[in-house]
Scaffold this active site. Structure first.
Site, PDB file in Angstrom:
ATOM      1  N   TYR A 181       0.999  -1.060   0.337  1.00 37.15           N
ATOM      2  CA  TYR A 181       0.132   0.081  -0.107  1.00 37.15           C
ATOM      3  C   TYR A 181       0.863   1.283  -0.055  1.00 37.15           C
ATOM      4  CZ  TYR A 181      -3.172  -3.491   0.778  1.00 37.15           C
ATOM      5  OH  TYR A 181      -4.197  -5.070   0.534  1.00 37.15           O
ATOM      6  N   GLY A 315      -2.570 -13.800  13.188  1.00 41.69           N
ATOM      7  CA  GLY A 315      -3.574 -13.192  12.231  1.00 41.69           C
ATOM      8  C   GLY A 315      -4.873 -14.278  12.204  1.00 41.69           C
TER       9      GLY A 315
END
Length: 358
Positions: A181, A315
């Site tokens: 990103y 996660g």
């Protein structure tokens, strides 16, 4: 194993965490219209409040940088109020929660952003993959290269997001400098081909991350700000010519900021890039180091005992096990994550994973 190291309290900047089993930021695409967190998101995060620290998902720092269609934002009053419901729910359960503030960069799509073209350090499209839109999966488009004189506006956007996160009741913030990103795109030379003050040598490529950190620190104080990086990860078409060297240099420079923590993704989703980035990060960064990617409880506990990391962010295991710390302590079997529902709407595969005995 007793996993005593995982359950030792940890001082992270201004906070003291009750354990070192952190919840990694996980995009789940459950925000309501206009990128507003709703009651379902509040329930999901409250279920996982036993984490030493919940790090909430990638959240749009400013409008028109959506890359996931249903991800949350933190740029409107309604979003602030939605997130306040989330933070209140986590705090009511005795938890601590950080917000990961984020700009999607070239991973954004015009169909998700009122026709606005994505922006990036260089006009290089993500070559493979697709983005989910109201019109189905669409290939990534070639982004527009940001002008140097536009970059202060990006920094201001992160600063405003930091203020809004404080108004929403978060305990700290994490800058998203990973996974291809915008901040990561500037940092790694596979995506950043520009010249000038934000391109070329690593000192220039890291400039935007440093400026964003300085702006967010001015709002929160360094002891409530963290940063996540992924030097090896090839997700979103990313690469770097020297990921280990980049990590060593960056960690040394970041150590000067007095951050609450540095959060390092140690591998590559696609195994294209190899290397040990945790050792140079540990050697250069003297603050709290969080490891992430593929750790099991035994390895995480051993890594903490050996001083390789101070905490580990889990996660998929936290996604599927809302009571993950209790399960680790009890040596209980873990629920398996259901990949088919990672990004689908509704409670299925989101808030319906059972706790122990459920």
């Amino acid at each position: 194993m007793s996993h005593d190291a995982l359950f030792a309290p940890l001082k992270v900047g201004a906070l003291t965490l009750p354990n070192r089993i952190l919840m990694a930021p996980l995009t789940r695409c459950r925000a309501e219209d206009d990128h507003i967190p709703g009651a379902l998101m509040a329930e999901y995060y409250a279920q996982r409040a036993s984490a030493g620290l919940v790090i909430a998902e990638a959240t749009m720092a400013m409008a028109n940088n959506s890359a996931f269609w249903r991800e949350p934002g933190i740029y409107s009053q309604a979003q602030i109020e939605g997130w306040r419901r989330v933070t209140d729910a986590v705090h009511d359960k005795g938890g601590l929660i950080a917000l990961q503030i984020w700009h999607g960069g070239r991973a954004c799509h015009p169909l998700l952003n009122d026709g606005a073209m994505p922006v990036a350090p260089s006009a290089i499209a993500i070559a493979n993959g697709a983005v989910n839109t109201p019109h189905g999966a669409q290939p990534y488009v070639t982004p527009r290269e940001l002008r140097d004189d536009e970059i202060p506006g990006i920094v201001k956007g992160f600063e405003a997001a930091a203020r809004n996160a404080k108004a929403a009741g978060f305990d700290m913030v994490e800058l998203h400098g990973a996974n291809g990103y915008l901040l990561d795109e500037f940092l790694r030379d596979g995506a950043n081909k520009r010249s000038g003050p934000y391109g070329g040598p690593i000192e220039n490529r890291a400039r935007l991350i440093f400026e964003a950190l300085e702006a967010v620190i001015a709002v929160w104080g360094a002891d409530r700000v963290g940063l996540r990086i992924s030097p090896l990860n090839s997700y979103n078409g990313m690469s770097d010519s020297d990921p280990v060297g980049l990590t060593a240099w960056l960690a040394k420079e970041l150590d000067k900021f007095g951050l609450a923590y540095l959060h390092v993704m140690r591998g590559d989703f696609y195994s294209k890039q190899q290397g040990d980035v945790m050792t140079p990060a540990r050697e250069a960064f003297k603050g709290v180091l969080i490891g992430n990617m593929g750790y099991r409880a035994d390895e995480a506990d051993a890594a903490i005992r050996d001083g390789k990391v101070d905490a580990v962010a889990f996660g998929a295991a936290f996604l599927a096990n809302p009571d993950l710390p209790a399960r680790i302590k009890a040596g209980a079997t873990l629920n398996a994550p259901k990949a088919a529902t990672f990004y689908t709407p509704g409670a299925e595969g989101y808030t319906d994973y059972p706790a122990m005995g459920g």
